[in-house]
Design a protein around this motif. Structure first.
Motif, PDB file in Angstrom:
ATOM      1  N   VAL A  33       0.835  -1.203   0.000  1.00  0.00           N
ATOM      2  CA  VAL A  33       0.000   0.000   0.000  1.00  0.00           C
ATOM      3  C   VAL A  33       0.870   1.254   0.000  1.00  0.00           C
ATOM      4  O   VAL A  33       1.876   1.316   0.714  1.00  0.00           O
ATOM      5  CB  VAL A  33      -0.916   0.021   1.261  1.00  0.00           C
ATOM      6  CG1 VAL A  33      -1.819   1.244   1.268  1.00  0.00           C
ATOM      7  CG2 VAL A  33      -1.752  -1.254   1.353  1.00  0.00           C
ATOM      8  N   TYR A  34       0.452   2.229  -0.782  1.00  0.00           N
ATOM      9  CA  TYR A  34       1.146   3.531  -0.794  1.00  0.00           C
ATOM     10  C   TYR A  34       0.118   4.616  -0.451  1.00  0.00           C
ATOM     11  O   TYR A  34      -0.944   4.678  -1.066  1.00  0.00           O
ATOM     12  CB  TYR A  34       1.728   3.806  -2.184  1.00  0.00           C
ATOM     13  CG  TYR A  34       2.570   5.059  -2.256  1.00  0.00           C
ATOM     14  CD1 TYR A  34       3.948   5.009  -2.057  1.00  0.00           C
ATOM     15  CD2 TYR A  34       1.985   6.305  -2.528  1.00  0.00           C
ATOM     16  CE1 TYR A  34       4.722   6.152  -2.123  1.00  0.00           C
ATOM     17  CE2 TYR A  34       2.762   7.457  -2.594  1.00  0.00           C
ATOM     18  CZ  TYR A  34       4.131   7.377  -2.393  1.00  0.00           C
ATOM     19  OH  TYR A  34       4.902   8.510  -2.462  1.00  0.00           O
ATOM     20  N   SER A  35       0.451   5.441   0.527  1.00  0.00           N
ATOM     21  CA  SER A  35      -0.454   6.534   0.899  1.00  0.00           C
ATOM     22  C   SER A  35       0.259   7.859   0.730  1.00  0.00           C
ATOM     23  O   SER A  35       1.381   8.030   1.235  1.00  0.00           O
ATOM     24  CB  SER A  35      -0.882   6.403   2.367  1.00  0.00           C
ATOM     25  OG  SER A  35      -1.574   5.186   2.557  1.00  0.00           O
ATOM     26  N   CYS A  36      -0.398   8.780   0.024  1.00  0.00           N
ATOM     27  CA  CYS A  36       0.202  10.107  -0.125  1.00  0.00           C
ATOM     28  C   CYS A  36       0.263  10.757   1.244  1.00  0.00           C
ATOM     29  O   CYS A  36      -0.744  10.842   1.948  1.00  0.00           O
ATOM     30  CB  CYS A  36      -0.616  10.963  -1.083  1.00  0.00           C
ATOM     31  SG  CYS A  36      -0.322  10.465  -2.783  1.00  0.00           S
ATOM     32  N   GLY A  37       1.441  11.210   1.595  1.00  0.00           N
ATOM     33  CA  GLY A  37       1.653  11.720   2.950  1.00  0.00           C
ATOM     34  C   GLY A  37       1.657  13.240   3.015  1.00  0.00           C
ATOM     35  O   GLY A  37       1.273  13.910   2.067  1.00  0.00           O
ATOM     36  N   GLU A 233       7.475  12.396  -7.292  1.00  0.00           N
ATOM     37  CA  GLU A 233       7.980  11.638  -6.145  1.00  0.00           C
ATOM     38  C   GLU A 233       7.160  10.380  -5.855  1.00  0.00           C
ATOM     39  O   GLU A 233       7.717   9.336  -5.519  1.00  0.00           O
ATOM     40  CB  GLU A 233       8.048  12.515  -4.892  1.00  0.00           C
ATOM     41  CG  GLU A 233       6.706  12.948  -4.365  1.00  0.00           C
ATOM     42  CD  GLU A 233       6.809  13.741  -3.065  1.00  0.00           C
ATOM     43  OE1 GLU A 233       6.555  13.150  -2.018  1.00  0.00           O
ATOM     44  OE2 GLU A 233       7.140  14.938  -3.119  1.00  0.00           O
ATOM     45  N   CYS A 234       5.839  10.481  -6.013  1.00  0.00           N
ATOM     46  CA  CYS A 234       5.005   9.324  -5.630  1.00  0.00           C
ATOM     47  C   CYS A 234       5.171   8.189  -6.632  1.00  0.00           C
ATOM     48  O   CYS A 234       5.195   7.018  -6.246  1.00  0.00           O
ATOM     49  CB  CYS A 234       3.546   9.737  -5.461  1.00  0.00           C
ATOM     50  SG  CYS A 234       3.335  10.834  -4.048  1.00  0.00           S
ATOM     51  N   SER A 235       5.293   8.531  -7.933  1.00  0.00           N
ATOM     52  CA  SER A 235       5.530   7.469  -8.925  1.00  0.00           C
ATOM     53  C   SER A 235       6.855   6.784  -8.634  1.00  0.00           C
ATOM     54  O   SER A 235       6.970   5.557  -8.692  1.00  0.00           O
ATOM     55  CB  SER A 235       5.580   8.067 -10.338  1.00  0.00           C
ATOM     56  OG  SER A 235       4.286   8.435 -10.755  1.00  0.00           O
ATOM     57  N   ILE A 258      -6.192  15.852  -9.542  1.00  0.00           N
ATOM     58  CA  ILE A 258      -4.971  16.290 -10.235  1.00  0.00           C
ATOM     59  C   ILE A 258      -3.771  15.384  -9.924  1.00  0.00           C
ATOM     60  O   ILE A 258      -3.164  14.810 -10.825  1.00  0.00           O
ATOM     61  CB  ILE A 258      -4.601  17.756  -9.851  1.00  0.00           C
ATOM     62  CG1 ILE A 258      -5.739  18.702 -10.248  1.00  0.00           C
ATOM     63  CG2 ILE A 258      -3.294  18.184 -10.530  1.00  0.00           C
ATOM     64  CD1 ILE A 258      -5.537  20.142  -9.802  1.00  0.00           C
ATOM     65  N   HIS A 259      -3.462  15.275  -8.659  1.00  0.00           N
ATOM     66  CA  HIS A 259      -2.229  14.574  -8.280  1.00  0.00           C
ATOM     67  C   HIS A 259      -2.230  13.114  -8.757  1.00  0.00           C
ATOM     68  O   HIS A 259      -1.260  12.665  -9.374  1.00  0.00           O
ATOM     69  CB  HIS A 259      -2.049  14.669  -6.764  1.00  0.00           C
ATOM     70  CG  HIS A 259      -0.824  14.011  -6.238  1.00  0.00           C
ATOM     71  ND1 HIS A 259       0.428  14.197  -6.786  1.00  0.00           N
ATOM     72  CD2 HIS A 259      -0.645  13.135  -5.205  1.00  0.00           C
ATOM     73  CE1 HIS A 259       1.314  13.482  -6.102  1.00  0.00           C
ATOM     74  NE2 HIS A 259       0.680  12.828  -5.152  1.00  0.00           N
ATOM     75  N   HIS A 260      -3.271  12.394  -8.484  1.00  0.00           N
ATOM     76  CA  HIS A 260      -3.278  10.981  -8.864  1.00  0.00           C
ATOM     77  C   HIS A 260      -3.418  10.755 -10.370  1.00  0.00           C
ATOM     78  O   HIS A 260      -2.727   9.888 -10.913  1.00  0.00           O
ATOM     79  CB  HIS A 260      -4.322  10.207  -8.045  1.00  0.00           C
ATOM     80  CG  HIS A 260      -3.908  10.053  -6.612  1.00  0.00           C
ATOM     81  ND1 HIS A 260      -4.734   9.616  -5.616  1.00  0.00           N
ATOM     82  CD2 HIS A 260      -2.709  10.318  -6.005  1.00  0.00           C
ATOM     83  CE1 HIS A 260      -4.082   9.594  -4.458  1.00  0.00           C
ATOM     84  NE2 HIS A 260      -2.857  10.032  -4.671  1.00  0.00           N
ATOM     85  N   PRO A 261      -4.261  11.522 -11.083  1.00  0.00           N
ATOM     86  CA  PRO A 261      -4.226  11.369 -12.546  1.00  0.00           C
ATOM     87  C   PRO A 261      -2.827  11.621 -13.116  1.00  0.00           C
ATOM     88  O   PRO A 261      -2.395  10.940 -14.046  1.00  0.00           O
ATOM     89  CB  PRO A 261      -5.216  12.428 -13.036  1.00  0.00           C
ATOM     90  CG  PRO A 261      -6.179  12.564 -11.909  1.00  0.00           C
ATOM     91  CD  PRO A 261      -5.370  12.379 -10.656  1.00  0.00           C
ATOM     92  N   ASN A 262      -2.098  12.572 -12.516  1.00  0.00           N
ATOM     93  CA  ASN A 262      -0.753  12.855 -13.019  1.00  0.00           C
ATOM     94  C   ASN A 262       0.228  11.732 -12.681  1.00  0.00           C
ATOM     95  O   ASN A 262       1.086  11.374 -13.493  1.00  0.00           O
ATOM     96  CB  ASN A 262      -0.254  14.201 -12.477  1.00  0.00           C
ATOM     97  CG  ASN A 262      -1.041  15.364 -13.063  1.00  0.00           C
ATOM     98  OD1 ASN A 262      -1.878  15.162 -13.946  1.00  0.00           O
ATOM     99  ND2 ASN A 262      -0.793  16.565 -12.586  1.00  0.00           N
ATOM    100  N   GLU A 263       0.072  11.186 -11.484  1.00  0.00           N
ATOM    101  CA  GLU A 263       0.900  10.021 -11.135  1.00  0.00           C
ATOM    102  C   GLU A 263       0.629   8.887 -12.113  1.00  0.00           C
ATOM    103  O   GLU A 263       1.553   8.215 -12.581  1.00  0.00           O
ATOM    104  CB  GLU A 263       0.497   9.532  -9.736  1.00  0.00           C
ATOM    105  CG  GLU A 263       1.442   9.942  -8.638  1.00  0.00           C
ATOM    106  CD  GLU A 263       1.049   9.249  -7.350  1.00  0.00           C
ATOM    107  OE1 GLU A 263       0.360   9.901  -6.541  1.00  0.00           O
ATOM    108  OE2 GLU A 263       1.396   8.072  -7.144  1.00  0.00           O
ATOM    109  N   ILE A 264      -0.639   8.660 -12.402  1.00  0.00           N
ATOM    110  CA  ILE A 264      -1.015   7.566 -13.311  1.00  0.00           C
ATOM    111  C   ILE A 264      -0.407   7.807 -14.691  1.00  0.00           C
ATOM    112  O   ILE A 264       0.158   6.893 -15.306  1.00  0.00           O
ATOM    113  CB  ILE A 264      -2.561   7.428 -13.389  1.00  0.00           C
ATOM    114  CG1 ILE A 264      -3.097   6.912 -12.054  1.00  0.00           C
ATOM    115  CG2 ILE A 264      -2.980   6.511 -14.548  1.00  0.00           C
ATOM    116  CD1 ILE A 264      -4.617   6.877 -11.932  1.00  0.00           C
TER     117      ILE A 264
HETATM  118 ZN    ZN Z   1       1.280  11.420  -3.807  1.00  0.00          ZN
END
Ligand code: ZN
Ligand code: AMP
Length: 496
Positions: A33-37, A233-235, A258-264
């Protein structure tokens, strides 16, 4: 945990498909599991902490279901701009400039403040060298070289360079924004245009340092001195620490836009596939507060420490979070927090009572019919948590068990202990006295109150009711409620 015949599968709501899905791990028996911190430029507010109570409940549930859990939570100490898009300043650079401190000191101070809240809310993990260890906390600035390598790998096919940095061209990946469902509107309309961007949703992978300006945090890169874009950073850290793809990615509902679509998009570019990188994307809804005290820019804001200073035990806030489903908006009010505290006190009182009863019980010999019945209740609890972490229902199942007089106290306590591995209310350790309201701004110490109460007891024994009433009034004037007949004896009155 006990293997009951009807052990239900874990079903979770996947934001990507907007459906409940059965959890099927990428690696059998494991959950990654990864959680944005947190972005550590200021104290977290209690809304932020709701996101980690949710992530922790998810992690605890996965462990309860028998999966070997690896949980990564990142600490963002670089790259997060003031408006989530590509305009504005780096939040940490700004805080450092305002406070005339080094960015590293700012990051350390607020990371430690965050960990203090994590600990107070019983977010899982033993403390190791002063920080909680259940989750793996990854620090963004430790991964900048890997971020540069990642950017280099996708630059040719997916990025273009402008004076201000290297930008990701969102038209180069299939179905950009599928997670947000903004198919060109909603989320994107929130993104400020940057001169030269091909598409408003394109985002910075690398931000070049503005000419003539020196930033505290700068790294050399093929695109010049600068700093990574926040989404990178999250990717990078999820792939480095959990592999690709991994199981579950979590964050607050705002990250769905925004953040998660961009990570994807980055993950798809990097893997040359349409794989989003995580099988399930989960988002907690917001904690809201109508008067605006949750805004970090509004001076005093709702930090966990403020709740503690007003006398509330931090686990009352954890219980408040669990009383709502994580996908529902939760409105904060002091009355609501007071009610959660009372509920927690009742739970603890029931546990304390069961402990006393247990001492009088013969030691267990196999499962009694009552225990079998109680396992059914356990089944109800498990069904609730397996139904997309339905903690409100799980709490009711816990209360039902605790008040079932037919079930031996030994069995009740055993079940409660198992349930609490998911709920994290620390019912094994906290006492009602720990939950006593402890406002910081009190005029009397607990010892002084106890001394007055002793005098009052003596006066009553001597039938000197005038003195007894006077002492009681003295306590009331100091904000102390005397609870004759209650084993707790007294508590501070709650101000609405
Ligand atoms: Zn994140
Ligand atoms: P930040 O430190 O701003 O990056 O936020 C940390 C986490 O808190 C993210 O997962 C956010 O989505 C989440 N978050 C921010 N505000 C709230 C809120 N009011 N309620 C619940 N979660 C929130």
């Amino acid at each position: 945990m006990t293997d009951t015949p009807a052990s239900p599968p874990l079903r979770l709501f996947n934001s990507l498909t907007r459906r409940l899905e059965t959890f099927e791990p990428v690696h059998p028996g494991e959950a990654r599991v990864y959680s944005c911190g947190p972005t550590v430029y200021n104290y977290p507010h209690i809304g932020n902490m709701r996101a980690y109570v949710f992530a922790d409940t998810l992690g605890r549930t996965l462990s309860f279901k028998g999966y070997k859990l690896t949980h990564v939570i990142n600490i963002t100490d670089v790259g997060h701009l003031t408006d989530d898009a590509d305009a504005g300043e780096d939040k940490l650079e700004k805080a450092a400039a305002e406070k005339a401190q080094s960015i590293w000191d700012i990051a350390r101070h607020y990371t430690e403040a965050y960990w203090a809240d994590v600990k107070a809310l019983n977010i899982r993990g033993p403390m190791k060298a002063g920080k909680p260890e259940a989750a793996h906390w990854s620090i963004a600035t430790d991964y900048v070289p890997q971020m540069i390598e990642f950017a280099k790998a996708i630059a040719d096919k997916h990025c273009y360079e402008l004076d201000s940095g290297l930008y990701f061209d969102t038209s180069t990946v299939a179905d950009y924004g599928r997670l947000a469902r903004h198919a060109t509107d909603e989320g994107e309309s929130r993104i400020d245009p940057v001169d030269g961007k091909r598409h408003p949703a394109d985002f910075a992978i690398w931000r070049k340092a503005p000419p003539g300006e020196t930033r505290q945090m700068e790294w050399d890169s093929p695109w010049g001195k600068g700093a990574p874009g926040w989404h990178l950073e999250c990717s990078v850290m999820s792939e480095a620490l959990l592999g690709f793809p991994f199981d579950i990615h979590t964050g607050g509902i705002d990250h769905r836009e925004i953040h998660h679509p961009n990570e994807i998009a980055q993950n798809q570019a990097r893997s040359c596939s349409t794989d989003s990188g995580a099988r399930i994307w989960m988002h907690n809804n917001f904690l809201v507060e109508r008067s605006g005290k949750m805004s970090k820019s509004a001076g005093e804001f709702l930090r966990l420490q403020l709740l503690i200073d007003k006398g509330y035990h931090p686990l009352a806030y954890r219980l408040m979070c669990l009383q709502a489903h994580y996908r529902s908006e939760l409105e904060f009010s002091w009355e609501g927090l007071g009610a959660a505290l009372t509920r927690l006190k009742r739970l603890v009182a029931l546990v304390e009572k069961a402990r006393i009863l247990r001492m009088a019980e013969p030691s267990e010999q196999g499962a009694t019919p009552e225990e079998v019945f109680s396992y059914i209740q356990m089944g109800e609890f498990e069904s609730a948590v397996c139904d997309d972490l339905n903690t409100p229902k799980a709490l009711t199942a816990l209360e039902t068990i605790l008040s079932l007089k037919k079930v031996p106290a030994t069995a009740r306590l055993m079940l409660v202990e198992q349930m609490d591995t998911v709920l994290g209310l620390n019912l094994r350790e906290i006492t009602r006295t720990d939950l006593r309201i402890r406002p910081k701004a009190t005029t009397l110490s607990e010892e002084e109150i106890e001394a007055i109460l002793t005098r009052r007891k003596e006066a009553r024994a001597a039938k000197d009711f005038a003195t007894s009433d006077k002492l009681r009034d003295e306590l009331i004037a100091a904000g102390v409620e005397v609870m004759d007949g209650d084993p707790l004896g007294w508590d501070w009155r709650l101000e609405a």
